[in-house]
Write an enzyme that holds these catalytic residues in place. Structure first.
Site, PDB file in Angstrom:
ATOM      1  N   SER A  15     -38.971 -91.554  46.287  1.00 25.63           N
ATOM      2  CA  SER A  15     -39.776 -90.774  45.347  1.00 25.63           C
ATOM      3  C   SER A  15     -39.730 -91.317  43.921  1.00 25.63           C
ATOM      4  O   SER A  15     -38.704 -91.786  43.461  1.00 25.63           O
ATOM      5  CB  SER A  15     -39.291 -89.327  45.344  1.00 25.63           C
ATOM      6  OG  SER A  15     -39.960 -88.621  44.330  1.00 25.63           O
ATOM      7  N   SER A  17     -40.582 -89.160  41.504  1.00 27.79           N
ATOM      8  CA  SER A  17     -40.572 -87.926  40.710  1.00 27.79           C
ATOM      9  C   SER A  17     -39.437 -87.915  39.684  1.00 27.79           C
ATOM     10  O   SER A  17     -39.624 -87.475  38.551  1.00 27.79           O
ATOM     11  CB  SER A  17     -40.434 -86.710  41.623  1.00 27.79           C
ATOM     12  OG  SER A  17     -41.586 -86.563  42.398  1.00 27.79           O
ATOM     13  N   THR A  62     -40.851 -82.026  49.377  1.00 21.82           N
ATOM     14  CA  THR A  62     -41.567 -83.099  50.047  1.00 21.82           C
ATOM     15  C   THR A  62     -41.247 -83.129  51.530  1.00 21.82           C
ATOM     16  O   THR A  62     -40.583 -82.229  52.066  1.00 21.82           O
ATOM     17  CB  THR A  62     -41.328 -84.463  49.352  1.00 21.82           C
ATOM     18  OG1 THR A  62     -42.232 -85.433  49.912  1.00 21.82           O
ATOM     19  CG2 THR A  62     -39.908 -84.968  49.519  1.00 21.82           C
ATOM     20  N   LYS A  66     -42.613 -78.866  53.460  1.00 22.34           N
ATOM     21  CA  LYS A  66     -43.613 -78.089  52.712  1.00 22.34           C
ATOM     22  C   LYS A  66     -44.047 -76.813  53.433  1.00 22.34           C
ATOM     23  O   LYS A  66     -44.450 -75.852  52.801  1.00 22.34           O
ATOM     24  CB  LYS A  66     -44.844 -78.961  52.411  1.00 22.34           C
ATOM     25  CG  LYS A  66     -44.539 -80.013  51.360  1.00 22.34           C
ATOM     26  CD  LYS A  66     -45.730 -80.858  51.002  1.00 22.34           C
ATOM     27  CE  LYS A  66     -45.251 -81.938  50.053  1.00 22.34           C
ATOM     28  NZ  LYS A  66     -46.295 -82.763  49.515  1.00 22.34           N
ATOM     29  N   GLY A 126     -53.240 -87.124  59.929  1.00 25.22           N
ATOM     30  CA  GLY A 126     -52.050 -86.284  59.777  1.00 25.22           C
ATOM     31  C   GLY A 126     -52.422 -84.819  59.676  1.00 25.22           C
ATOM     32  O   GLY A 126     -53.535 -84.480  59.219  1.00 25.22           O
ATOM     33  N   SER A 130     -49.192 -81.920  53.421  1.00 29.09           N
ATOM     34  CA  SER A 130     -50.173 -82.470  52.470  1.00 29.09           C
ATOM     35  C   SER A 130     -51.558 -82.530  53.104  1.00 29.09           C
ATOM     36  O   SER A 130     -52.559 -82.434  52.398  1.00 29.09           O
ATOM     37  CB  SER A 130     -49.741 -83.824  51.922  1.00 29.09           C
ATOM     38  OG  SER A 130     -49.462 -84.707  52.956  1.00 29.09           O
ATOM     39  N   LEU A 207     -52.192 -91.211  50.355  1.00 30.30           N
ATOM     40  CA  LEU A 207     -51.363 -90.363  49.488  1.00 30.30           C
ATOM     41  C   LEU A 207     -50.047 -91.053  49.117  1.00 30.30           C
ATOM     42  O   LEU A 207     -49.376 -90.663  48.168  1.00 30.30           O
ATOM     43  CB  LEU A 207     -51.075 -89.014  50.168  1.00 30.30           C
ATOM     44  CG  LEU A 207     -51.994 -87.852  49.765  1.00 30.30           C
ATOM     45  CD1 LEU A 207     -53.452 -88.219  49.809  1.00 30.30           C
ATOM     46  CD2 LEU A 207     -51.730 -86.615  50.598  1.00 30.30           C
ATOM     47  N   TYR A 209     -47.601 -93.672  47.443  1.00 26.71           N
ATOM     48  CA  TYR A 209     -47.655 -94.478  46.214  1.00 26.71           C
ATOM     49  C   TYR A 209     -46.536 -95.509  46.161  1.00 26.71           C
ATOM     50  O   TYR A 209     -46.498 -96.351  45.272  1.00 26.71           O
ATOM     51  CB  TYR A 209     -47.597 -93.569  44.973  1.00 26.71           C
ATOM     52  CG  TYR A 209     -46.389 -92.653  44.993  1.00 26.71           C
ATOM     53  CD1 TYR A 209     -46.500 -91.356  45.488  1.00 26.71           C
ATOM     54  CD2 TYR A 209     -45.153 -93.099  44.564  1.00 26.71           C
ATOM     55  CE1 TYR A 209     -45.405 -90.527  45.545  1.00 26.71           C
ATOM     56  CE2 TYR A 209     -44.047 -92.272  44.624  1.00 26.71           C
ATOM     57  CZ  TYR A 209     -44.180 -90.991  45.112  1.00 26.71           C
ATOM     58  OH  TYR A 209     -43.077 -90.174  45.175  1.00 26.71           O
TER      59      TYR A 209
HETATM   60  N1  LIG Z   1     -49.068 -88.743  46.060  1.00 30.29           N
HETATM   61  C1  LIG Z   1     -48.643 -87.513  46.135  1.00 30.29           C
HETATM   62  O1  LIG Z   1     -48.581 -86.774  45.156  1.00 30.29           O
HETATM   63  C2  LIG Z   1     -48.238 -86.965  47.488  1.00 30.29           C
HETATM   64  C3  LIG Z   1     -48.262 -85.582  47.692  1.00 30.29           C
HETATM   65  C4  LIG Z   1     -47.932 -85.100  48.949  1.00 30.29           C
HETATM   66  C5  LIG Z   1     -47.566 -85.967  49.956  1.00 30.29           C
HETATM   67  N2  LIG Z   1     -47.532 -87.304  49.722  1.00 30.29           N
HETATM   68  C6  LIG Z   1     -47.155 -88.223  50.809  1.00 30.29           C
HETATM   69  O2  LIG Z   1     -47.823 -87.828  51.995  1.00 30.29           O
HETATM   70  C7  LIG Z   1     -47.015 -88.114  53.136  1.00 30.29           C
HETATM   71  C8  LIG Z   1     -46.874 -86.883  54.041  1.00 30.29           C
HETATM   72  O3  LIG Z   1     -46.169 -85.864  53.390  1.00 30.29           O
HETATM   73  P1  LIG Z   1     -46.116 -84.369  53.995  1.00 30.29           P
HETATM   74  O4  LIG Z   1     -45.260 -83.602  53.088  1.00 30.29           O
HETATM   75  O5  LIG Z   1     -47.477 -83.899  54.311  1.00 30.29           O
HETATM   76  O6  LIG Z   1     -45.327 -84.601  55.367  1.00 30.29           O
HETATM   77  P2  LIG Z   1     -45.351 -83.692  56.677  1.00 30.29           P
HETATM   78  O7  LIG Z   1     -45.566 -82.259  56.328  1.00 30.29           O
HETATM   79  O8  LIG Z   1     -44.167 -84.056  57.474  1.00 30.29           O
HETATM   80  O9  LIG Z   1     -46.677 -84.168  57.437  1.00 30.29           O
HETATM   81  C9  LIG Z   1     -46.911 -85.489  57.789  1.00 30.29           C
HETATM   82  C10 LIG Z   1     -47.845 -85.519  58.999  1.00 30.29           C
HETATM   83  O10 LIG Z   1     -48.050 -86.876  59.326  1.00 30.29           O
HETATM   84  C11 LIG Z   1     -47.973 -87.047  60.733  1.00 30.29           C
HETATM   85  N3  LIG Z   1     -46.821 -87.917  60.998  1.00 30.29           N
HETATM   86  C12 LIG Z   1     -45.523 -87.697  60.725  1.00 30.29           C
HETATM   87  N4  LIG Z   1     -44.752 -88.726  61.095  1.00 30.29           N
HETATM   88  C13 LIG Z   1     -45.593 -89.621  61.626  1.00 30.29           C
HETATM   89  C14 LIG Z   1     -45.410 -90.900  62.199  1.00 30.29           C
HETATM   90  N5  LIG Z   1     -44.192 -91.465  62.308  1.00 30.29           N
HETATM   91  N6  LIG Z   1     -46.473 -91.525  62.676  1.00 30.29           N
HETATM   92  C15 LIG Z   1     -47.706 -90.959  62.581  1.00 30.29           C
HETATM   93  N7  LIG Z   1     -47.947 -89.764  62.047  1.00 30.29           N
HETATM   94  C16 LIG Z   1     -46.897 -89.109  61.567  1.00 30.29           C
HETATM   95  C17 LIG Z   1     -47.758 -85.696  61.362  1.00 30.29           C
HETATM   96  O11 LIG Z   1     -49.014 -85.209  61.863  1.00 30.29           O
HETATM   97  P3  LIG Z   1     -49.274 -85.254  63.450  1.00 30.29           P
HETATM   98  O12 LIG Z   1     -47.983 -84.805  64.073  1.00 30.29           O
HETATM   99  O13 LIG Z   1     -50.377 -84.294  63.662  1.00 30.29           O
HETATM  100  O14 LIG Z   1     -49.615 -86.663  63.820  1.00 30.29           O
HETATM  101  C18 LIG Z   1     -47.242 -84.843  60.218  1.00 30.29           C
HETATM  102  O15 LIG Z   1     -47.619 -83.522  60.319  1.00 30.29           O
HETATM  103  C19 LIG Z   1     -45.689 -88.636  52.583  1.00 30.29           C
HETATM  104  O16 LIG Z   1     -45.728 -90.043  52.615  1.00 30.29           O
HETATM  105  C20 LIG Z   1     -45.677 -88.127  51.173  1.00 30.29           C
HETATM  106  O17 LIG Z   1     -44.889 -88.917  50.306  1.00 30.29           O
HETATM  107  C21 LIG Z   1     -47.858 -87.815  48.504  1.00 30.29           C
END
Ligand SMILES: NC(=O)c1ccc[n+]([C@@H]2O[C@H](COP(=O)([O-])OP(=O)(O)OC[C@H]3O[C@@H](n4cnc5c(N)ncnc54)[C@H](OP(=O)(O)O)[C@@H]3O)[C@@H](O)[C@H]2O)c1
Length: 247
Positions: A15, A17, A62, A66, A126, A130, A207, A209
Site C-alpha cells: 500500500s 497509503s 483493504t 471491505k 472481480g 471494490s 484499480l 497502482y
Molecule cells: N486504487 C484504489 O484506490 C483502490 C481501491 C480499492 C481497491 N483497490 C485494489 O483493488 C483490488 C481488489 O481489492 P478488494 O478490496 O476489492 O478485494 P476483494 O474484496 O478481496 O475482492 C477482489 C475480488 O477479485 C477476485 N479475486 C480475488 N483473488 C483473485 C485471484 N487470485 N484471481 C482472480 N480473481 C481474484 C474475487 O472475485 P471472484 O471471486 O468473483 O473472482 C474477489 O472478490 C486490490 O488490488 C486493491 O488494492 C485499489
C-alpha cells in the site's frame, strides 16, 4: 494530542497509503498524527487492534475485509450500506462507523478520463468490495456493465464463458480490473482475458497502482487500448477519508 490512523488488510505492504498520509501530516505540520499499516490475519483481530490502540481515530480497509468488516460496525453510512462494502471507518468514543469513499473516488476519476459516449458498455473483473463500489459508480453514470468472476453464479459471466457468450469483450469499450491479479508482489499475474480482442476502442482501468503498469495494462496498451492505473483513485479516496475523519 496524539492521533492514530491506519490501514487494515490481510497484506498491506503493497500500500501507498502510509506514504501518502505521512507526507500529508508532515506538510501540514501535524506532528502528533500517525498513519500505520496493520496486517490482520483474520477480521476478528480488529477487536484486539482497537484494544491495543485506543488513540485510533480512523481506519482504511483493504483486501479482503471491505465486506467482512461491516459486522464490526456500530453504524454505517447509507451509501456504504447500499454498496455493501466499507473502505473507511471513523472511531469516536470506541464506536465504529463505516463509509465508502472508493465509489465516488472511482466515479470522479473515471469521469475525468473516460469519454462515456452514448452506447458505452463496461466489464468489471472481480466481484469483491471494490467491484461493488465500481458497480455503484457505473450505475450513477448510467453505464451498463457485466461482472466477471472465477466462479459461476457469483458474477454475470466467468472468465471461461467470456467469449462463449457472444463476444462480450469486443462489445464493451470500458474494462475495469478490481481483482488483485498483478498487484505487488504477484506482479506477473493478470486477469485471463483474450488480449487479441482488445483494440484502440477499449479504455482499460486497473484499480491496482503498485506496480504503476501491471502486466494487464501493458498487454492492453500493446493492443492499442487507452490505459489508467489506480493511483489517482487512491489519492482521491484518501482525501475523502481524511474529510470524514475530521468531520
Ligand atoms: N486504487 C484504489 O484506490 C483502490 C481501491 C480499492 C481497491 N483497490 C485494489 O483493488 C483490488 C481488489 O481489492 P478488494 O478490496 O476489492 O478485494 P476483494 O474484496 O478481496 O475482492 C477482489 C475480488 O477479485 C477476485 N479475486 C480475488 N483473488 C483473485 C485471484 N487470485 N484471481 C482472480 N480473481 C481474484 C474475487 O472475485 P471472484 O471471486 O468473483 O473472482 C474477489 O472478490 C486490490 O488490488 C486493491 O488494492 C485499489
Amino acid at each position: 494530542m496524539e492521533k492514530k490512523f491506519g490501514l487494515i488488510g490481510a497484506t498491506v505492504s503493497h500500500s501507498f497509503s502510509k506514504t501518502y498520509f505521512d507526507e500529508k501530516f508532515f506538510r501540514e505540520g501535524l506532528r502528533d498524527y500517525h498513519y500505520d499499516l496493520y496486517e490482520l490475519k483474520e477480521i476478528k483481530d480488529l477487536k484486539t487492534l482497537l484494544e491495543e490502540n485506543p488513540e485510533l481515530c480512523g481506519l482504511n480497509v483493504t483486501i479482503p475485509y471491505k465486506e467482512q468488516v461491516i459486522k464490526f460496525l456500530a453504524d454505517i453510512d447509507p451509501a456504504a450500506r447500499k454498496i455493501g462494502a466499507v473502505n473507511v471507518i471513523s472511531i469516536k468514543g470506541g464506536q465504529l462507523k463505516g463509509y465508502n469513499t472508493d465509489s465516488d473516488a472511482f466515479r470522479e476519476t473515471l469521469e475525468r478520463w473516460f469519454p462515456n459516449e452514448p452506447g458505452s458498455n463496461a466489464l468489471i473483473l472481480g466481484t469483491g468490495g471494490s467491484s461493488k463500489a465500481v458497480q455503484e459508480a457505473l450505475k450513477k453514470l448510467n453505464i451498463p456493465f457485466k461482472t466477471v468472476s472465477r466462479e459461476e453464479g457469483r458474477g454475470d459471466v466467468t472468465y471461461a464463458q467470456l467469449e462463449k457468450k457472444g463476444g462480450v469483450l469486443a462489445d464493451v469499450n470500458l474494462i475495469i480490473n478490481t481483482t488483485p491479479m498483478g498487484m505487488s508482489p504477484n506482479t506477473s499475474t493478470y486477469p485471463p482475458i483474450d488480449f487479441d480482442l482488445i483494440d484502440t476502442h477499449h479504455f482499460i482501468y486497473d484499480l491496482i497502482y503498485n506496480p504503476a503498469r501491471t502486466v494487464f495494462l501493458q498487454k492492453a496498451e500493446m493492443h492499442g487500448a487507452t490505459i489508467k492505473n489506480g493511483l489517482e483513485m487512491l489519492h482521491v479516496q484518501a482525501e475523502k477519508s481524511w474529510a470524514l475523519w475530521n468531520n
